[in-house]
Design an enzyme around this catalytic site. Structure first.
Site, short mmCIF file in Angstrom:
data_model
loop_
_atom_site.label_atom_id
_atom_site.label_comp_id
_atom_site.label_asym_id
_atom_site.label_seq_id
_atom_site.Cartn_x
_atom_site.Cartn_y
_atom_site.Cartn_z
N GLU A 1 -15.96 168.58 -6.85
CA GLU A 1 -16.40 166.72 -6.92
C GLU A 1 -16.98 165.70 -6.54
O GLU A 1 -17.74 165.64 -5.35
CB GLU A 1 -15.00 167.12 -5.75
CG GLU A 1 -13.56 166.40 -6.21
CD GLU A 1 -12.65 165.57 -4.72
OE1 GLU A 1 -13.13 165.29 -3.78
OE2 GLU A 1 -11.48 165.89 -5.08
N GLU B 1 -5.97 169.72 -7.66
CA GLU B 1 -5.68 169.67 -6.25
C GLU B 1 -4.84 168.34 -6.11
O GLU B 1 -4.83 167.33 -7.38
CB GLU B 1 -7.21 169.20 -5.44
CG GLU B 1 -8.05 170.09 -5.19
CD GLU B 1 -9.07 169.61 -3.95
OE1 GLU B 1 -8.84 168.53 -3.93
OE2 GLU B 1 -10.45 170.15 -4.30
#
Ligand code: GAL
Length: 655
Positions: free
Chosen positions: A153, A305
């Site tokens: 991320e 995720e």
């Protein structure tokens, strides 16, 4: 180039981030047993393992990673191996403070959390390259390895000194000369003219409003710097294992990265997705992110995720009610995912995420979370052969561009009630509620395959993008634009007349006099519906085929909606039902039908390949009429003319 299919090999990848370094090795064997029982076929290792792999500068400890990689390999569980560069070890910040980022007020972001690295730091980049090199050299040929996951991320900003120097280099590349920079940034305003490159700074904390183009360029620069970090590591792992795909996980609809640009640099596009289980529009939020990710991937993508239960970072963290994890996972598959993964495999006992769910919760094997995870594993295995590699099709494109977001959502704008993601959500929601499946596209993409293109809001449009929209409309496409579109050029300079002249001409607008933004909760009456958030005082030029007027108030009689040929301009945000109805009418006119007619409101229907997914987002069972006989791949039974879906139930139907 390798792709997702090289990792899936006909399966839907199912598993999650695994952090074995948080557990004694006995637990690893228990993990393998539980993974196999749940149908887990992939784990992501190493995301936050840098301090474990490099306990002191230049030292390496790969022994534990060798053992867990071997264990996974023996169990037939593939490994997505992450470079650990999202969280440098404490020694790095301690020895090299230049690796730590600064916020806009000059404060250091210290170690002790994560992502405390400066994208511009040469020292950080050197260490990141070295650990990546050694990791890639050691594991490139490991039989368990299926994919590389770079960093995690990417999302950091840096206003520090090294970033400032890199920013100047970046600006030199973009603008060439200081004169050009002064022109682009409009520095005649407020005495901001630069006489020396050394004076140019990232937009640090000022006394009053910042220069908007400086902010816009800083966001472009940040996205590019992070992309450089990603690409450097990607190139290293590719050199060692050209046969393996590479990804980095996006945050959903995250402002910091131009994900259109980034997706071009990935073999697999992956995203993390955490809708709030309590949000009545959580499913639509999921659909939006999934549609966007699929469009970036231009095919199957990876849900890297999600949470099996509650997260830990909202004010109140609600678990997923029974069946919701399965439903939202199947929704991702319906919308093109070939991988359904979680953060994380086993819920941590320590650290900042100990109250974040895992596939195995603190309650363990008997806990509801793991039980539901196991059921889902079996479902995914059942449908995988019919699903993987196939495409979800959409005939509508919603346009979105990060640069427009960066330029439009700044301080000192006409209304802080209006923002780019809010507009995207509102328009996508209307289409979702109308059971119209959408892709997303960049305003400069080829749009000719779509009968309908929807622009919720593109405040900034480049000349090329305007050309593209005009070519699309003149080529027979149906184009619908929301307000605040075509206002600024790529340096955030307002277009003459306050809105691009060619677009005004396209819609039949002569003069855009004033914006009349509305307060939260305020509405404006238009013929047949009410508008929210925004209204506009504009004159039509007499060429529009139809106009819908404002009724009463300051704008009485002026056009709220204009249609000229197949081009529509909507100068307010119609209330949700009105927007849904308007878009349904326009879609019908463009020959685009809902996935199924007569669907109950709470049922989402999506086609992927020759399959039809039906998803009940309601808590009550519901029946869907569907003529003919279909095989439900989830139950292995045939259904004729009518499908009943239980609470949060789903069916995956093959004709
Ligand atoms: C993601 C992150 C994971 C974990 C998760 C918790 O943003 O990549 O490492 O922190 O959030 O929801």
């Amino acid at each position: 180039m390798p792709g997702l299919s090289d990792a899936t090999r006909g399966r839907i990848l199912y598993g999650g981030d695994h952090n074995p370094e948080q557990w004694p090795e006995e637990t690893w064997h228990e993990d393998v047993r539980l993974m196999r029982q749940a149908g887990v076929n992939t784990v992501t290792l190493g995301v936050f393992s840098w301090a474990k792999l490099e306990p002191r500068p230049g030292e390496r400890d790969f022994g534990w990673l060798d053992r867990i990689m071997d264990l996974m390999g023996e169990a037939g569980i593939g490994v997505v191996l992450a470079t650990p560069t999202a969280s440098p070890p404490p020694w790095m910040g301690h020895l090299h403070p230049d690796t730590l980022p600064r916020d806009e007020e000059g404060r250091t972001e210290w170690w002790g959390g994560r992502q405390h690295f400066s994208h511009s730091s040469a020292t950080y980049r050197r260490y990141a390259a070295a650990i990546t090199e050694d990791l890639a050299a050691r594991y490139a040929g490991h039989p368990a390895l299926t994919m590389w996951h770079i960093n995690n991320e990417y999302c950091t900003y840096d206003w520090g000194d090294e970033a400032a120097a890199r920013f100047r280099d970046w600006l030199r590349d973009r603008h060439g000369t200081l004169d050009a920079l002064n022109t682009a940034w409009g520095t005649a305003f407020w005495s901001q003219g630069y006489g020396d490159w050394a004076e140019v700074m990232p937009p640090r904390h000022p006394h009053y409003l910042k220069n908007p183009t400086q902010v816009l360029d800083f966001k472009r620069f940040t996205s590019d710097m992070l992309l450089e970090c990603y690409a450097a590591e990607r190139d290293i792992v590719r050199r060692h294992s050209p046969h393996l795909p590479v990804t980095t996980n996006f945050m959903p609809l995250w402002a910091g990265q131009d994900a259109w640009r980034w997706a071009e640099e990935e073999d697999v596009v992956s995203v993390d997705l955490y809708p709030d289980p309590r949000d009545p529009f959580g499913a639509q939020e999921g659909a939006l992110v999934q549609d966007m990710t699929r469009s970036q991937a231009r095919g199957p993508w990876m849900l890297m995720e999600q949470a099996a239960g509650a997260v830990n970072w909202r004010g109140v963290n609600h678990p997923k009610p029974h069946g919701l994890n399965r439903l939202w996972s199947l929704q991702a598959v319906a919308r093109g995912a070939d991988a359904v993964c979680y953060f994380q495999w086993r819920q941590s006992r320590q650290g900042a995420e100990k109250f974040h769910s895992g596939m195995v919760s603190h309650a363990g094997e008997q806990g509801r979370t793991y039980q539901e995870v196991t059921r889902l594993g079996a479902d995914l295995a059942r449908i995988a052969p019919h699903v993987t590699g196939t495409h979800s099709t959409a005939r509508i494109a919603v346009l979105h561009d990060w640069h427009s977001w960066w330029a439009g959502d700044q301080e000192a704008r006409p209304s802080h009630e209006v923002d780019h993601p809010g507009m995207l959500r509102a328009w996508h929601r209307a289409l979702w509620q109308a059971h119209l499946t959408t892709d997303f596209a960049h305003p400069e993409h080829d749009l000719s395959a779509y009968p309908l293109v929807v622009v919720p809001q593109l405040y900034l449009l480049t000349d090329t993008a305007v050309d593209n929209l005009l070519a699309y409309a003149h080529g027979g496409g149906t184009l619908v634009c929301g307000f605040l579109t075509g206002i600024a050029d790529e340096d955030d300079r307002v277009r003459p007349g306050g809105m691009d002249a060619r677009l005004r001409d396209l819609f039949g607008i002569r003069t855009l006099h004033e914006w009349w933004p509305l307060d939260a909760g305020e509405t404006v009456t238009c013929e047949g519906f009410r508008g929210t958030l925004w209204s506009e005082e504009l004159d039509a030029d007499g060429t529009a085929d139809a106009t819908t007027p404002y009724k009463g108030g300051e704008l009485d009689g002026l056009p709220a909606v204009l249609r000229k040929g197949r081009a529509w301009y909507v100068s307010t945000l119609p209330e949700p039902e009105a927007l849904r109805d308007l878009l349904t009418r326009i879609a019908t006119g463009a020959g685009v039908r809902p996935v199924l007619d007569g669907l109950p409101d709470q049922v989402e229907a999506v086609r992927r390949g020759d399959l039809l997914f039906l998803l009940n987002h309601g808590r009550e069972p519901v029946a869907v009429d569907l003529p003919g006989t279909h095989r439900d791949l989830l139950t292995g039974t045939d259904v004729t003319d009518r499908v009943t879906l239980g609470r949060h139930g789903a069916a995956v139907l093959r004709p």
